[in-house]
Enzyme design. Sequence first.
Site, PDB file in Angstrom:
ATOM      1  N   LYS A   1       0.849  -1.189   0.000  1.00 35.67           N
ATOM      2  CA  LYS A   1       0.000   0.000   0.000  1.00 35.67           C
ATOM      3  C   LYS A   1       0.884   1.238   0.000  1.00 35.67           C
ATOM      4  O   LYS A   1       1.491   1.575   1.010  1.00 35.67           O
ATOM      5  CB  LYS A   1      -0.908   0.058   1.225  1.00 35.67           C
ATOM      6  CG  LYS A   1      -1.947   1.195   1.132  1.00 35.67           C
ATOM      7  CD  LYS A   1      -2.439   1.663   2.477  1.00 35.67           C
ATOM      8  CE  LYS A   1      -1.626   2.807   3.035  1.00 35.67           C
ATOM      9  NZ  LYS A   1      -1.792   4.084   2.285  1.00 35.67           N
TER      10      LYS A   1
ATOM     11  N   SER B   1       1.574   5.364  -0.027  1.00 34.30           N
ATOM     12  CA  SER B   1       0.832   6.501   0.499  1.00 34.30           C
ATOM     13  C   SER B   1      -0.223   6.935  -0.502  1.00 34.30           C
ATOM     14  O   SER B   1       0.033   6.994  -1.716  1.00 34.30           O
ATOM     15  CB  SER B   1       1.779   7.672   0.772  1.00 34.30           C
ATOM     16  OG  SER B   1       1.040   8.866   0.988  1.00 34.30           O
TER      17      SER B   1
ATOM     18  N   CYS C   1      13.062  11.279   8.160  1.00 34.74           N
ATOM     19  CA  CYS C   1      13.042  10.822   9.549  1.00 34.74           C
ATOM     20  C   CYS C   1      14.420  10.876  10.207  1.00 34.74           C
ATOM     21  O   CYS C   1      14.518  10.871  11.430  1.00 34.74           O
ATOM     22  CB  CYS C   1      12.456   9.413   9.640  1.00 34.74           C
ATOM     23  SG  CYS C   1      13.216   8.211   8.540  1.00 34.74           S
TER      24      CYS C   1
ATOM     25  N   GLU D   1       8.542  15.994  16.497  1.00 33.21           N
ATOM     26  CA  GLU D   1       9.026  15.843  15.120  1.00 33.21           C
ATOM     27  C   GLU D   1       8.212  16.753  14.199  1.00 33.21           C
ATOM     28  O   GLU D   1       7.042  16.494  13.914  1.00 33.21           O
ATOM     29  CB  GLU D   1       8.903  14.389  14.672  1.00 33.21           C
ATOM     30  CG  GLU D   1       9.514  14.135  13.298  1.00 33.21           C
ATOM     31  CD  GLU D   1       9.379  12.693  12.846  1.00 33.21           C
ATOM     32  OE1 GLU D   1      10.250  12.224  12.103  1.00 33.21           O
ATOM     33  OE2 GLU D   1       8.389  12.033  13.227  1.00 33.21           O
TER      34      GLU D   1
END
Length: 495
Positions: A193, A195, A301, A398
């Site tokens: 899957k 995004s 990240c 974050e």
Amino acid sequence: MTTETALFTVRRADSQLSPSLPPFGQFIGGAFVPSSSSETVDIVNPATEEVLTKVPAGTVEDVDAAVAAAVAAKDAWAATTPRDRAAVLLKIADIIEANRELFETLEAANTGKPAAVAEDDISSAVDTFRFSAGAARAYSTLGADDYAENHTSVIHREPVGVVGVITPWNYPLLMAAWKIAPVLGAGNTLVLKPSEQTPLTTLKLAELITGEVPAGVLNIVTGPGRVVGNRLSEHPDVDLVAITGSVSSGQKVAAAASGSVKRVHLELGGKAPVVVFADADLEAAAKGVRSAGFWNGGQECGAACRVLVHESVAEKFTELLVREISEITVGTPGAGDAEIGSMISKAHYERVLAALDDVRKDGLTIAVGGRAIEGPGYFIEPTVVTNVPAGAAITSNEIFGPVVSVETFSTDEEAVTRANETIYGLAASVWTRDSARSLTVPRKLDFGTVWVNSHLVIATEMPWGGFKGSGYGRDLSSYALDDFSRTKHVMYNRG
């Protein structure tokens, strides 16, 4: 105190990108097929706010059909030799390489990435498939031998079966490659899957490799995470689910997977500290933060987003950093010298701006940037927040945008303690000329990757993954193939 300057404008390309779009439909059983629902999702170019195309909003029934195709294909694929699987991975790499410009253009149009980032993404995807092809043929396990009297033990490395994969929007094709290559190399089939915001290069890959991968081995279902991702995570015929995403997304996947006690592979968020000691090369550190803090617009990240600098050199370092960030160029895809592009979506753009509003409410200093850039597209100025006190929200939240904060420390022990005071444990860096410190400090930092005098340098041969809230499991390297395999011990009685 806030001292904001309007230094930045968006450099815009002379002409719009004209990407080659993939077919419409779900990719199941080796072909694009209609979704069971007529609902669609708009795919937007975030640099222009124009709708590029639509993709199906997948359903539970679509996932079930894709899993059934993967189950039907898994025994035959698992029975192939590592050499045969490696040949398929090498062919996929060749196809991406041969269509490099197509993939780069499509990725840039779907994400707003500048050319340098899109080019690096495609090159890294090619390298990932080529490395995994070699790693698939080079498993190392305990040698067969007698470990109990008159009994010979043999270790088998087996595929886990059907793997569900959920990929993020920040590196659409690259993160797909990080999962597809080791999953297939280890002998599994998968349902992926992408995004719902950035599925286009993954779908285009499926289109171009259709004749090279047996039907059902790779399946792709587009749609929202709450439907498609949740069904993948809970599906009883999915043996392992792997996600690259936010901490909250990882928690939902792990919770849904617990019902069938399937294995989970989580590569989640980060808040990477950059620890700059007094003896560091400050100019190199400032340039390093410019590159690693703002790569992909900070939508990364492992971004170098939280600087801890020794108080004795903080003023000098901050001056160098602000100068570096003030020189960053912002632009649309096709504006050749742009360093950073747009935020991925209007919703994320608004989240980053809301975080900057919180910075102002907290009374912190915005030394450069801090605002939206006028005009079409979701652009935000590269931003440096200074004089950040210990425990401020920005040190732990974050933001996932072009924002770097700077705080100070007094001792090595304080630097380590403060760096570790976060729920995340993905990546960090240490900047020092002291050889002893360069050996001792990384061992004390609770992060899966620690760089010394650099940041965000990735090697396909080396593992990538975190500790604590950043998840578990490893991407890249031979460890990724280990994660997508299972170990079986067979013991023969010779007595």
